[in-house]
Design a protein around this motif. Structure first.
Motif, PDB file in Angstrom:
ATOM      1  N   GLU A 173      36.558   4.077 -62.074  1.00 22.20           N
ATOM      2  CA  GLU A 173      35.979   4.299 -60.737  1.00 22.20           C
ATOM      3  C   GLU A 173      36.981   5.030 -59.846  1.00 22.20           C
ATOM      4  O   GLU A 173      36.672   6.022 -59.216  1.00 22.20           O
ATOM      5  N   LEU A 174      38.201   4.500 -59.822  1.00 17.45           N
ATOM      6  CA  LEU A 174      39.203   5.000 -58.878  1.00 17.45           C
ATOM      7  C   LEU A 174      39.583   6.457 -59.109  1.00 17.45           C
ATOM      8  O   LEU A 174      39.819   7.192 -58.152  1.00 17.45           O
ATOM      9  N   ILE A 175      39.655   6.855 -60.360  1.00 18.21           N
ATOM     10  CA  ILE A 175      40.153   8.196 -60.658  1.00 18.21           C
ATOM     11  C   ILE A 175      39.203   9.265 -60.110  1.00 18.21           C
ATOM     12  O   ILE A 175      39.611  10.389 -59.829  1.00 18.21           O
ATOM     13  N   GLY A 176      37.945   8.871 -59.866  1.00 18.09           N
ATOM     14  CA  GLY A 176      36.985   9.794 -59.253  1.00 18.09           C
ATOM     15  C   GLY A 176      37.096   9.820 -57.731  1.00 18.09           C
ATOM     16  O   GLY A 176      36.505  10.669 -57.060  1.00 18.09           O
ATOM     17  N   GLU A 177      37.836   8.885 -57.157  1.00 16.83           N
ATOM     18  CA  GLU A 177      37.915   8.793 -55.687  1.00 16.83           C
ATOM     19  C   GLU A 177      39.185   9.469 -55.184  1.00 16.83           C
ATOM     20  O   GLU A 177      40.085   8.820 -54.654  1.00 16.83           O
ATOM     21  N   ARG A 178      39.226  10.757 -55.345  1.00 11.71           N
ATOM     22  CA  ARG A 178      40.426  11.536 -55.050  1.00 11.71           C
ATOM     23  C   ARG A 178      40.890  11.361 -53.587  1.00 11.71           C
ATOM     24  O   ARG A 178      42.077  11.181 -53.315  1.00 11.71           O
ATOM     25  N   ALA A 179      39.916  11.426 -52.660  1.00 13.39           N
ATOM     26  CA  ALA A 179      40.272  11.344 -51.236  1.00 13.39           C
ATOM     27  C   ALA A 179      40.908   9.987 -50.922  1.00 13.39           C
ATOM     28  O   ALA A 179      41.890   9.901 -50.176  1.00 13.39           O
ATOM     29  N   TYR A 180      40.335   8.958 -51.508  1.00  8.76           N
ATOM     30  CA  TYR A 180      40.885   7.616 -51.285  1.00  8.76           C
ATOM     31  C   TYR A 180      42.323   7.519 -51.816  1.00  8.76           C
ATOM     32  O   TYR A 180      43.219   7.008 -51.147  1.00  8.76           O
ATOM     33  N   LEU A 181      42.528   8.052 -53.017  1.00  4.80           N
ATOM     34  CA  LEU A 181      43.879   7.989 -53.616  1.00  4.80           C
ATOM     35  C   LEU A 181      44.882   8.742 -52.741  1.00  4.80           C
ATOM     36  O   LEU A 181      45.972   8.248 -52.469  1.00  4.80           O
ATOM     37  N   GLU A 182      44.468   9.925 -52.276  1.00  5.09           N
ATOM     38  CA  GLU A 182      45.374  10.721 -51.422  1.00  5.09           C
ATOM     39  C   GLU A 182      45.734   9.964 -50.158  1.00  5.09           C
ATOM     40  O   GLU A 182      46.894   9.929 -49.748  1.00  5.09           O
ATOM     41  N   GLU A 183      44.730   9.328 -49.567  1.00  3.28           N
ATOM     42  CA  GLU A 183      44.954   8.574 -48.333  1.00  3.28           C
ATOM     43  C   GLU A 183      45.973   7.443 -48.586  1.00  3.28           C
ATOM     44  O   GLU A 183      46.888   7.217 -47.800  1.00  3.28           O
ATOM     45  N   GLN A 184      45.812   6.794 -49.726  1.00  5.75           N
ATOM     46  CA  GLN A 184      46.704   5.663 -50.028  1.00  5.75           C
ATOM     47  C   GLN A 184      48.135   6.127 -50.287  1.00  5.75           C
ATOM     48  O   GLN A 184      49.091   5.555 -49.789  1.00  5.75           O
ATOM     49  N   TYR A 185      48.292   7.186 -51.094  1.00  2.01           N
ATOM     50  CA  TYR A 185      49.686   7.561 -51.401  1.00  2.01           C
ATOM     51  C   TYR A 185      50.368   8.232 -50.220  1.00  2.01           C
ATOM     52  O   TYR A 185      51.580   8.148 -50.091  1.00  2.01           O
ATOM     53  N   ARG A 186      49.582   8.851 -49.338  1.00  2.00           N
ATOM     54  CA  ARG A 186      50.213   9.417 -48.131  1.00  2.00           C
ATOM     55  C   ARG A 186      50.689   8.297 -47.222  1.00  2.00           C
ATOM     56  O   ARG A 186      51.794   8.342 -46.692  1.00  2.00           O
ATOM     57  N   LYS A 187      49.832   7.294 -47.054  1.00  6.09           N
ATOM     58  CA  LYS A 187      50.198   6.151 -46.206  1.00  6.09           C
ATOM     59  C   LYS A 187      51.469   5.488 -46.759  1.00  6.09           C
ATOM     60  O   LYS A 187      52.408   5.193 -46.032  1.00  6.09           O
ATOM     61  N   GLY A 188      51.496   5.303 -48.066  1.00  5.25           N
ATOM     62  CA  GLY A 188      52.657   4.662 -48.695  1.00  5.25           C
ATOM     63  C   GLY A 188      53.925   5.465 -48.471  1.00  5.25           C
ATOM     64  O   GLY A 188      54.983   4.920 -48.128  1.00  5.25           O
ATOM     65  N   ALA A 189      53.817   6.792 -48.625  1.00  7.53           N
ATOM     66  CA  ALA A 189      55.000   7.654 -48.496  1.00  7.53           C
ATOM     67  C   ALA A 189      55.534   7.629 -47.067  1.00  7.53           C
ATOM     68  O   ALA A 189      56.748   7.627 -46.844  1.00  7.53           O
ATOM     69  N   GLU A 190      54.616   7.605 -46.098  1.00  9.85           N
ATOM     70  CA  GLU A 190      55.069   7.589 -44.690  1.00  9.85           C
ATOM     71  C   GLU A 190      55.892   6.343 -44.407  1.00  9.85           C
ATOM     72  O   GLU A 190      56.962   6.415 -43.812  1.00  9.85           O
ATOM     73  N   THR A 191      55.383   5.206 -44.819  1.00  8.93           N
ATOM     74  CA  THR A 191      56.111   3.958 -44.555  1.00  8.93           C
ATOM     75  C   THR A 191      57.423   3.926 -45.326  1.00  8.93           C
ATOM     76  O   THR A 191      58.466   3.542 -44.786  1.00  8.93           O
ATOM     77  N   ALA A 192      57.368   4.350 -46.580  1.00 11.50           N
ATOM     78  CA  ALA A 192      58.571   4.323 -47.413  1.00 11.50           C
ATOM     79  C   ALA A 192      59.640   5.245 -46.818  1.00 11.50           C
ATOM     80  O   ALA A 192      60.836   4.913 -46.792  1.00 11.50           O
TER      81      ALA A 192
END
Ligand code: TYM
Length: 340
Positions: free
Chosen positions: A301-320
């Motif tokens: 399911e997740l691998i098809g949700e590109r926008a969601y994945l991008e949102e998550q890894y961007r959020k993670g990178a900002e905090t990190a």
């Protein structure tokens, strides 16, 4: 003016850092040795996790496959239960402080120390045509990953213990010269699943780089493939399901079943008393299939949700980035760099 309240040491949630390389295949070893613990520790600790893509280019990568593998790894770790509402989860190359800190730490890491790393010795034999400086200096990048977040604990499988010890030594050395800068991290190595062995040669660890595909199980392997690999697993001629010397194959299968079901080795021995290895191997395969099934379904399911994945890894990178920049600034200031 608001009063700044700092939590006393005892109330402070301890910080966890860990990372896994986005090799095309995430194995059952990665899952039982590290990932399943990442998931379990999220409620109790402040967890920071990364896809270690910078580490992966120590061996040559095909650009197209590499890009896909990074995204797949991110989606797969989410599918395993890494929860971005609880934990910080990012892609290492998105946070430049890692490469910056690695350079700094390289200058506090000795040639002799790096030469002693068993993984370097193994990998430089395996990739004799590409023994690059990155492969050699890889443990100081790993030290940077950990020390940037002032991690207390690092969940890893047994094969990463030597690298963690080196990270501790580097931190202690730096602190010794400049005063307290880095927290000294401890390893968190599980009691079961820390060293999942090859299904074909149980004296060696399960590794996706094994040429024999029957030696490892991937988290995303289809049920029928998993069953086939377990049915072919190497055992011994004693035909007794119990832990013992010279029974590396059975010891490994008991370890896997124990890690997957939570049953102890004694319980497993009792359960399979008087039953043959065929039955036992089928049972281990089935338990692994059931444990991995929901992960594979969620991944699809997740691998098809590109926008969601991008949102998550961007959020993670900002905090990190925000957290790690503080440590990098602190270390560079101590060394005497002129701030911009
Ligand atoms: P990597 O990507 O090789 O492996 C990821 C994690 O899986 C564990 N593992 C195993 N555990 C049990 N049995 C096995 N057969 C098995 N194979 C692998 C590893 O111990 C590891 O915990 N350099 C690291 C990644 C890394 C990292 C870090 C880890 C980069 N920065 C900072 C901790 C902290 C690596 O290549 O692991």
């Amino acid at each position: 003016m608001a009063e700044q309240i700092t939590a006393p040491e005892a109330e402070r949630k301890k910080t966890i850092f860990s990372a896994i390389q986005p090799s095309g295949t995430i194995t059952l070893g990665n899952y039982l040795g590290a990932l399943s613990n990442w998931v379990r520790l999220q409620d109790e600790y402040r967890c920071i996790y990364a896809v270690a893509d910078l580490h992966a280019i120590t061996v040559r990568q095909d650009p197209k496959a590499f890009k896909q593998n990074i995204l797949n790894a991110y989606a797969l770790f989410l599918a395993c239960g890494v929860d971005t509402d609880k934990s910080i989860f990012f892609i290492q190359s998105h946070v430049p402080t890692h490469a910056q800190m690695a350079w700094v730490l390289n200058c506090y890491t000795q040639f002799g120390e790096l030469s002693r790393m068993t993984q370097f010795k193994d990998k430089s034999q395996k990739h004799a045509d590409n023994v690059n400086a990155g492969l050699f200096a890889y443990p100081s990048l790993m030290a940077a990953d950990i020390l940037l977040y002032q991690a207390d604990l690092v969940p890893i499988g047994a094969d990463q213990k030597q690298h963690l010890e080196l990270a501790r030594n580097i931190a202690e050395r730096f602190n010794g010269v400049y005063g307290n800068t880095f927290r000294i991290p401890d390893g968190y190595i599980p009691t079961v699943g820390a060293r999942v062995m090859s299904l074909q040669d149980p004296t060696r660890k399960m590794s996706k780089s094994d040429e024999n595909v029957n030696a490892w199980v991937a988290v995303l392997d289809k049920p029928e493939v998993i069953m086939k690999k377990f049915k072919r697993a190497v055992t011994d001629s004693e035909a007794r399901v119990c832990v013992g010397e010279g029974k590396e194959g059975i010891n490994n299968l008991i370890g896997i079943l124990s890690a997957v079901t939570g049953k102890t080795a004694e319980e497993i021995t009792l359960e399979f008393e008087g039953r043959g290895y065929g039955d036992f191997k089928t049972a281990v395969g089935e338990a692994v299939v059931e444990r991995l099934r929901p992960i594979r379904e969620r991944f699809d399911e997740l691998i098809g949700e590109r926008a969601y994945l991008e949102e998550q890894y961007r959020k993670g990178a900002e905090t990190a980035q925000m957290i790690s920049q503080r440590t990098l600034d602190k270390a560079m200031k101590k060394i005497g760099f002129l701030p911009r």
